[in-house]
Motif scaffolding. Structure first.
Motif, PDB file in Angstrom:
ATOM      1  N   LYS A 119       2.838   3.331  -4.658  1.00  9.22           N
ATOM      2  CA  LYS A 119       4.175   3.857  -4.403  1.00  9.22           C
ATOM      3  C   LYS A 119       4.537   4.987  -5.366  1.00  9.22           C
ATOM      4  O   LYS A 119       5.542   5.656  -5.192  1.00  9.22           O
ATOM      5  N   THR A 161       0.837  -1.196   0.000  1.00  7.70           N
ATOM      6  CA  THR A 161       0.000   0.000   0.000  1.00  7.70           C
ATOM      7  C   THR A 161       0.874   1.247   0.000  1.00  7.70           C
ATOM      8  O   THR A 161       0.371   2.358   0.098  1.00  7.70           O
ATOM      9  N   GLY A 162       2.176   1.057  -0.104  1.00  5.23           N
ATOM     10  CA  GLY A 162       3.080   2.205  -0.218  1.00  5.23           C
ATOM     11  C   GLY A 162       3.139   3.066   1.018  1.00  5.23           C
ATOM     12  O   GLY A 162       3.207   4.285   0.927  1.00  5.23           O
ATOM     13  N   LEU A 163       3.110   2.437   2.200  1.00  6.28           N
ATOM     14  CA  LEU A 163       3.278   3.246   3.410  1.00  6.28           C
ATOM     15  C   LEU A 163       4.729   3.726   3.484  1.00  6.28           C
ATOM     16  O   LEU A 163       5.634   3.088   2.944  1.00  6.28           O
TER      17      LEU A 163
END
Lengths: 488, 481
Positions: free
Chosen positions: B89, B43-45
């Motif tokens: 991302k 989830t591109g944290l």
């Protein structure tokens, strides 16, 4: 009288865990009273710390925990669940860590207590800690001066004794330079020595989580905890940090490049370094002149590569899933443009633009590709130097800490401040900045001395720094600055 | 009228059927609630990192081996940068500079070879779902492993394009690389189409046809596109290099985006992932554990079981079906011969499969909808002579229809064979009395009439009489012995 040294704190609390509560109340009191002047801490978490102390008090064998009860501050770009990871940026306002970084979980598994987060340059881009949504950090030796950056908050928090160890991140010197400006040790491990999992990425091929301490022993202890291979970071090295190696100074050869610092480096820095070199010679260290011509290309290479990677790494901050979002947008493009234009600061936007340009079609070969070639060339040059010497000695910075606001708009000056630190990041080798015992004669500001070691020789480098520390070459302590360090 | 050559290249995106996603530990699963199979990486944290799942590489290697490709001992990953909400991302991890696999080939029925330029590993994006004014995001698919298979522009007709696609589809399904479900988006194909004057070495401007979700539509889209380009050229207009979609109602392609709007993806080496090193040992272990390919399986059927090419190819072409066949054969061997099992499978089992497809209204059937035990029962009972071949079909149909064990059906319906010689003799005598003129004709040499009598016996006994017993007794009775 207590000290903030790890070994003493660990011993004190493992013998008597009940002392922790009072000790931590004291720390938070100190932070409350002093932080407004220095602005090094952005968030503290007394309630979480309280629970953590209760948890640690239940442990049956505290002596087995190398960091039992040891207070630690982390840079605001290192994740700990429910702690701020704002990266000193508007775009991550109010954002809390959703998981623990590997470095933080390693520290906590060893008994450490993370008390809060430290100020920094936005997304670790800066050399003065002035590019922060939280405002500038003030140098403990002279509040009108900068702390250095980008890990200025971590450096100052360590120097002021808010914590025994503070973590920063070093992409081009962001730990060593503020360590030099604040009179403490800053250590950038070999690339891949410390897991980057949970460190908000700036330049992924350069970033290393790096500790600040006030002694080499503390560096050694904390490196044993965080210097471990990590299945969550594919770039970590396969073996763990083994602890400092014994060092016989009489057997050591150190390479120097006097011609490199003859121009553009403050006179007092050169003088201090020369004095230290003389002391080293007396201790039996062999000093040899070496040459690494490509070092002159490092700054441009560094800013091309770091900015390129940053332009991609920071793409995820788009206002879609978390962080600042401009609500009045008619289209997804508008949402991106407005959120990012308003969410990022000037310096960050400058580097994103630069990186986007250097990666774009038609420019990639001339910039990024060329940068990687220079990088490989530099690696070979430095590798060759190890045929003749064990370590390379350099100033950490070309200047003393400058005044806040003085250089804000002088991009070139700021970038050149990284001249002596970036080669270590570009080549992945370990480097340490040590506080020389004598500071600047006129201002008494601290001066950092830097050593490079070969790739993967972290244990050797720390062993060498330890041997010099034993001979009283380092430790520019001033009681008013380090009052919490010895006077709790 | 100028004649044109058609030049087609195909790009296939195929999801890998690994249990976990390609760069993180989330499950690769379809059909759960949105954003169920997610984690910081997909989830591109901030701060999350990718780590390559070696199982995805092993699956991808199967296709490399099956297409006789060159496998790079060292390959690397790159970032493809673009902004889109389902791309968390801001970049996709792919293999741009050095794919792990290149220069493979497959052979069409005509014998023509289609070269595969490269096969690369990459990650899938999430899904945007538009509901009224709102756009919702589901990241369950984000980070699922993909292989992109890029052909050389060796394909020269829409028919060849579809044949190529079907061969690749068959391979990925048979080798268990992918579920290959086009409806679920497991298997997606884009076609690059251009035309050039016959024999000309210079390629025309190409048009990319994207987002077509079935073989049939892709074939139609390519057909339309070839005609459209010829028309444009005949009108003296240039072909615009662009991306076109397909309108399945109108059977037409339409312009989506021209080259001028094309994005600059700013590819650069992915710094978070070390180079991918593929050792000889790794390749051998993949070889050893690789499921059997249809062609190989067909050869096995021909060599080991002596089945005709037609039977062997037909059975081998459907993975689940051939597994069913293999299991059934091993259950009923050696009593029942492979050829009998093959006949039964092709005539009866495949009939049931077809009915199921019609009932469900889909071609996507992932198993034979009839229990293996039951099929074995029918074959064995037939072999033992408990039921006749003709009854076997009825038993099977009833059992499938009612979803009931054929044993019960045989008992309840009295489907057991009538093999009591006395009872059969009684029936035969009654029939000969009724048809005395035919008996006479037979005795005078009209031997063909034997079949007539058998038919009569079967009619009277509702097909239950054991043909062997009938034959024996009938001969005796007719010859008056």
């Amino acid at each position: 009288m207590n000290s903030m040294k790890i070994s003493q704190i660990q011993k004190m609390f493992s013998e008597n865990p009940d002392l922790m509560t009072g000790f931590y109340e004291n720390i938070f009191k100190n932070i409350e009273s002093q932080n407004p002047e220095y602005n090094s801490i952005t968030h503290v978490y007394p309630d979480i710390v309280k629970k953590r102390i209760e948890e640690l008090s239940q442990i049956k064998n505290p002596q087995d925990y190398p960091l039992y009860g040891v207070p630690i501050v982390i840079k605001e770009n290192i994740q700990k669940k429910n702690y701020s990871v704002q990266c000193a940026s508007k775009i991550l306002e109010g954002y809390l860590g959703q998981y623990d970084s590997t470095a933080v979980s390693s520290l906590e598994k060893s008994g450490a207590i993370i008390i809060g987060t430290a100020n920094m340059d936005e997304f670790a881009m800066g050399s003065s800690n002035e590019y922060s949504i939280h405002g500038p950090v003030h140098n403990p030796f002279d509040k009108k001066r900068v702390s250095g950056g980008s890990s200025g908050g971590s450096a100052v928090s360590c120097a002021l004794g808010f914590a025994s160890v503070t973590l920063g991140s070093d992409t081009g010197g962001s730990v060593r330079q503020p360590a030099a400006f604040c009179g403490i040790y800053g250590y950038k491990p070999t690339y891949g020595r410390v897991s980057r999992y949970g460190l908000v990425a700036y330049g992924s091929s350069l970033d290393q989580i790096s500790p600040f301490t006030t002694s080499v022993d503390d560096l050694d202890t904390v490196m044993k905890v965080i210097g471990q291979t990590d299945p969550k970071d594919a770039t970590t090295l396969l073996h763990n940090y083994q602890g400092k190696k014994a060092c016989d100074l009489a057997q050591i050869k150190v390479g120097i490049m006097p011609s490199l610092w003859s121009k553009g480096v403050d006179k007092s820095i050169v003088e201090s370094i020369n004095k230290t070199i003389e002391q080293m010679k007396k201790l039996g260290v062999t000093i040899k002149n070496i040459d690494i011509p490509t070092i002159h290309k490092c700054i441009s290479t560094y800013y091309i590569i770091a900015s390129a990677e940053a332009s991609s790494n920071l793409a995820r901050f788009d206002g879609v899933r978390y962080g600042y979002r401009e609500e009045n947008s008619q289209s997804i493009q508008e949402l991106y443009t407005k959120s990012r234009s308003k969410g990022f600061g000037k310096e960050v936007k400058k580097r994103i633009m630069l990186g986007t340009f250097t990666l774009s079609q038609g420019h990639y070969d001339a910039f990024y590709e060329k940068g990687q070639q220079v990088r490989n060339y530099l690696k070979k040059e430095i590798a060759k130097a190890w045929d003749d010497v064990d370590f390379i000695l350099l100033p950490t910075t070309p200047t003393l800490p400058f005044s806040i606001g003085e250089k804000c708009e002088d991009t070139l000056f700021m970038y050149l401040n990284d001249l002596f630190t970036v080669p270590a990041n570009l080549t992945g080798i370990p480097a340490i900045s040590c506080p020389m015992i004598e500071g600047d004669k006129e201002t008494d500001l601290p001066i950092g001395l830097q050593f490079y070691a070969p790739y993967n020789e972290d244990e050797k480098l720390i062993g060498f720094a330890h041997a010099l520390e034993q001979k009283q070459l380092f430790g520019h302590h001033r009681s008013d600055v380090f009052m919490n360090q010895g006077g709790l | 009228m100028i004649e044109y050559d058609t030049v087609i290249g195909i790009e296939i995106h195929c999801q890998l059927a690994s249990q976990k996603k390609i760069f993180c530990q989330s499950e690769n699963a379809f059909g759960n609630s949105p954003n169920y199979h997610i984690d910081p990486t997909c989830t591109g944290l901030p701060g999350a990192l990718p780590v390559l799942n070696p199982k995805c590489v092993s699956l991808a290697l199967r296709l490399a081996l099956a297409t006789d490709s060159a496998i790079a001992p060292r390959s690397s990953f790159d970032r493809k940068n673009y902004f889109y909400p389902d791309n968390p991302k801001g970049y996709q991890i792919t293999q741009f500079r050095t794919p792990f696999c290149s220069e493979g080939k497959i052979t069409l029925k005509s014998g023509k070879k289609i070269r595969i330029q490269r096969i690369q590993l990459e990650e899938d994006a999430g899904k945007s779902i538009h509901v009224g004014d709102a756009s919702l995001l589901d990241y369950n698919r984000s980070g699922v492993g993909l292989i992109e298979i890029v052909s050389h522009p060796d394909i020269s007709s829409p028919e060849e394009a579809i044949e190529y696609l079907k061969i690749i589809h068959n391979l990925v399904v048979h080798l268990e690389i992918s579920d290959g479900n086009m409806e679920q988006g497991n298997f997606r194909a884009d076609a690059n189409v251009s035309i050039k004057p016959k024999g000309s070495p210079i390629l025309g401007n190409r048009v990319e046809i994207k987002n077509v979700n079935s073989f049939k539509y892709l074939e139609k889209a390519v057909q339309y596109e070839v005609q459209r380009q010829a028309r444009v050229l005949s009108e003296g207009q240039p072909i615009v290099q662009e991306t076109r979609g397909f309108d399945s109602d109108k059977n037409e392609t339409f312009s989506q985006r021209t080259k001028e709007d094309a994005q600059d993806y700013r590819y650069f080496p992915e710094p978070d992932l070390p180079d991918l090193l593929i050792s000889e040992e790794w390749i051998s272990s993949v070889k050893e554990s690789m499921p059997e390919l249809p062609q190989i399986r067909s050869l096995r059927y021909q060599d080991k079981y002596d089945l005709p090419v037609y039977d062997a190819d037909l059975i081998a072409s459907w993975k689940e079906g051939s597994q069913y066949f293999d299991n059934l054969l091993s259950r009923v061997s050696p009593q029942v011969t492979p050829k009998i099992v093959s006949n039964f499978y092709m005539a009866e089992i495949l009939k049931i499969v077809k009915i199921s497809q019609e009932n469900k209204g889909t071609q996507e059937i992932t198993e034979v909808p009839y229990p293996l035990d039951w099929a074995a029962t029918i074959l064995l009972e037939t072999q033992k002579g408990k039921i006749t071949g003709r009854l076997a079909k009825e038993v099977l149909d009833l059992s499938f229809e009612k979803n009931q064990d054929p044993k019960i059906i045989i008992q309840e319906k009295g489907f057991t064979v009538l093999d009591d010689p006395q009872a059969i003799e009684k029936v035969i005598i009654e029939i000969t009395l009724k048809h005395s003129s035919e008996v006479k004709a037979y005795q005078e040499g009209k031997e063909k009439l034997f079949g007539f009598f058998v038919g009569q016996v079967m009619k009277v006994t509702a097909g239950k009489a054991d043909p062997k017993v009938v034959n024996d007794i009938l001969k005796k009775v007719l010859l008056g012995k």
